[in-house]
Design an enzyme around this catalytic site. Structure first.
Site, PDB file in Angstrom:
ATOM      1  N   SER A 239      -5.877   2.657   2.390  1.00 53.18           N
ATOM      2  CA  SER A 239      -5.025   3.598   2.801  1.00 53.18           C
ATOM      3  C   SER A 239      -3.466   2.795   2.768  1.00 53.18           C
ATOM      4  O   SER A 239      -3.373   1.662   2.571  1.00 53.18           O
ATOM      5  CB  SER A 239      -5.060   4.219   4.275  1.00 53.18           C
ATOM      6  OG  SER A 239      -5.072   2.982   5.037  1.00 53.18           O
ATOM      7  N   LYS A 240      -2.491   3.599   3.158  1.00 52.38           N
ATOM      8  CA  LYS A 240      -1.047   2.826   3.031  1.00 52.38           C
ATOM      9  C   LYS A 240      -1.020   1.782   3.917  1.00 52.38           C
ATOM     10  O   LYS A 240      -0.395   0.761   3.332  1.00 52.38           O
ATOM     11  CB  LYS A 240      -0.148   4.021   3.537  1.00 52.38           C
ATOM     12  CG  LYS A 240       0.669   4.645   2.462  1.00 52.38           C
ATOM     13  CD  LYS A 240       1.577   3.632   1.952  1.00 52.38           C
ATOM     14  CE  LYS A 240       2.352   4.395   0.791  1.00 52.38           C
ATOM     15  NZ  LYS A 240       2.591   3.827  -0.589  1.00 52.38           N
TER      16      LYS A 240
END
Ligand code: GLU
Length: 464
Positions: A239-240
């Site tokens: 994820s980011k």
């Protein structure tokens, strides 16, 4: 049978690194077998699809060198064909019209929940006599088996069993007549002649449902290979928060495309202990049994390490060309012709130990900087009175003799000895003079690349 693979990204946002990995696997698989690798833009979700995202995919594919065959297909533009197949399924009795309203479906679920039954919607219209059909909006649903099992033979996951009691009669056409994504994928893959569907394992459940469309149409199933998703270094879904997710970010960080391909190949696929390999090796080695069942972990250190090896192993001219492309796409200033030829001359030493293009450029600072050079603070300290005097005594000696590594080394050694200093004492002011920095490539490398006149001029500048 000739192989046809495809990458089918949805153009919403950036091109995800996982999409690039899936594209690589499909590309390697097809290219090594003389097959076709196709691109389909899955732009059916009109609210989320954007031309910018499609553009990002096309540019990402181009950067990574994933050339595809034929024209890119727009899924949205094929909506008519998808609807045609839904009608064929309706005509063949494999699908039916369902007139249940949203409220009725909700009520069905509520009741099922209250009674402790499965909340999977079972339409009352599945077996209804067409003469009882109202003149009202309807969706088209696929008549799925309700008993038994659906088994997907997957090249990565093995034989995966889904109880049919968990499969609802999926919608093929919405009440406005538009096809759903699940139908579109199958029709497109069939029409495009796709023989191997290699994609993320988040689509494994879809495969079970999609297989019934193939069966109902009497179409052969493709070979399935569902690959585990990529996780972050902590083992959690990427994820980011783990850092860069978009392909473009890696291009802008200055990793060469070959390194990226090498690293992406190693994300979930292996060939013995091989870490560093060329495209030719990947093409000859890649196969589906080499794909692991557990999620790969993204590891920046490994990527950097491979990147450094690819930069060191690249041909100078090709590297210079890719560096030029990097400067252009990352919005940096282009190299002048003069800088380019110095760069070509110095590439042999520059490319050692540079892990990215920015690192390579940093080492090449002595080439891109121009006179008069303002030394940075640390370099300025080594240009004290004594050092400047030493440099001014060195310049005349550099005027004669041949400008080769051997003679420069001999000259410097003799000069240092005559001055009663160690070469290290001489190297620091020379670095400061030639590059304005305290950390640079070797003094000899710089002098040989810059040439006699420029080197002497820089040293004389600093000696003043
Ligand atoms: N469009 C889907 C995605 O981006 C891929 C569908 C497929 O490969 O079948 O996840």
């Amino acid at each position: 049978m000739s192989v046809v693979t495809r990458i089918a990204p949805s153009p919403t946002g950036y091109m995800h690194i996982g999409t690039a990995r899936t594209a690589l696997f499909n590309w390697l698989y097809a290219r090594a077998r003389g097959g076709k690798f196709l691109l389909r833009i899955e732009d059916t979700d009109r609210a989320r699809s954007t031309p910018e995202a499609t553009d990002a995919i096309l540019r990402g594919m181009e950067w990574l060198g994933f050339d595809y065959d034929d024209e890119a297909v727009s899924q949205f533009e094929r909506a008519g064909r998808h609807a045609e197949v839904a009608h064929a399924l309706l005509d063949g009795g494999h699908a039916y019209k369902c007139f249940s309203t949203q409220e009725e479906i909700e009520a069905y679920r509520e009741a099922a929940k209250a009674e402790g039954r499965s909340t999977l919607f079972r339409s009352p219209w599945r077996d209804a006599d067409p003469s009882t059909h109202p003149d009202a909006p309807f969706v088209v649903r696929l008549r799925m088996p309700q008993d038994g099992e659906t088994i997907i033979e997957d090249e990565v996951q093995g034989s995966v069993t889904f109880p049919n009691s968990n499969l609802d009669d999926m919608i093929l056409l919405r009440s406005d007549g538009t096809p759903v994504y699940m139908l579109a994928v199958v029709v497109d893959d069939h029409d495009m002649g796709v023989t191997h569907v290699i994609r993320g394992d988040d689509h494994l459940n879809n495969a079970a449902r999609q297989s019934h469309i193939y069966h109902a149409m009497g179409w052969p199933l493709p070979v399935y290979a569902h690959i585990p998703l990529i996780h972050g270094p902590d083992g959690k879904k990427l994820s980011k928060r783990h850092g860069a997710l978009g392909v473009k970010e890696y291009r802008d960080m200055g990793y060469p495309a070959a390194a990226m391909r090498n690293y992406l190949a190693r994300l979930g696929w292996s060939h013995g202990d091989d870490e560093f390999f060329s495209d030719a090796q990947a093409l000859s080695w890649f196969d589906l049994p080499g794909i692991g069942k557990s999620p790969a972990r993204f590891d920046f250190k490994k990527l950097e390490n491979l990147s450094g090896q690819h930069i060191a192993a690249a041909e100078d001219a090709a590297l210079l060309q890719e560096l030029g492309a990097f400067l252009a796409t990352s919005g940096r200033e282009a190299l002048t012709d003069a800088q380019q030829s110095l760069m070509a001359k110095g590439m042999g030493s520059l490319k050692e130990r540079a892990k990215t293009f920015p690192e390579l450029l940093d080492k090449a600072h002595y080439i891109t900087v121009s006179r008069p050079i303002t030394p940075d603070d640390k370099a300025a300290k080594s240009l004290d009175y004594v050092s400047r005097r030493i440099l001014s005594e060195l310049t005349p000696q550099l005027q004669t003799g041949s400008w080769t590594r051997e003679s420069l080394e001999a000259l410097m050694a003799g000069f240092a000895e005559a001055q009663g200093i160690k070469f290290g004492k001489l190297a620091a002011p020379l670095r400061a003079a030639l590059a304005g920095r305290s950390v640079t490539p070797s003094v000899y490398d710089m002098m040989l690349v810059l040439g006699r006149d420029e080197s002497i001029a820089r040293i004389a500048d600093a000696a003043h």
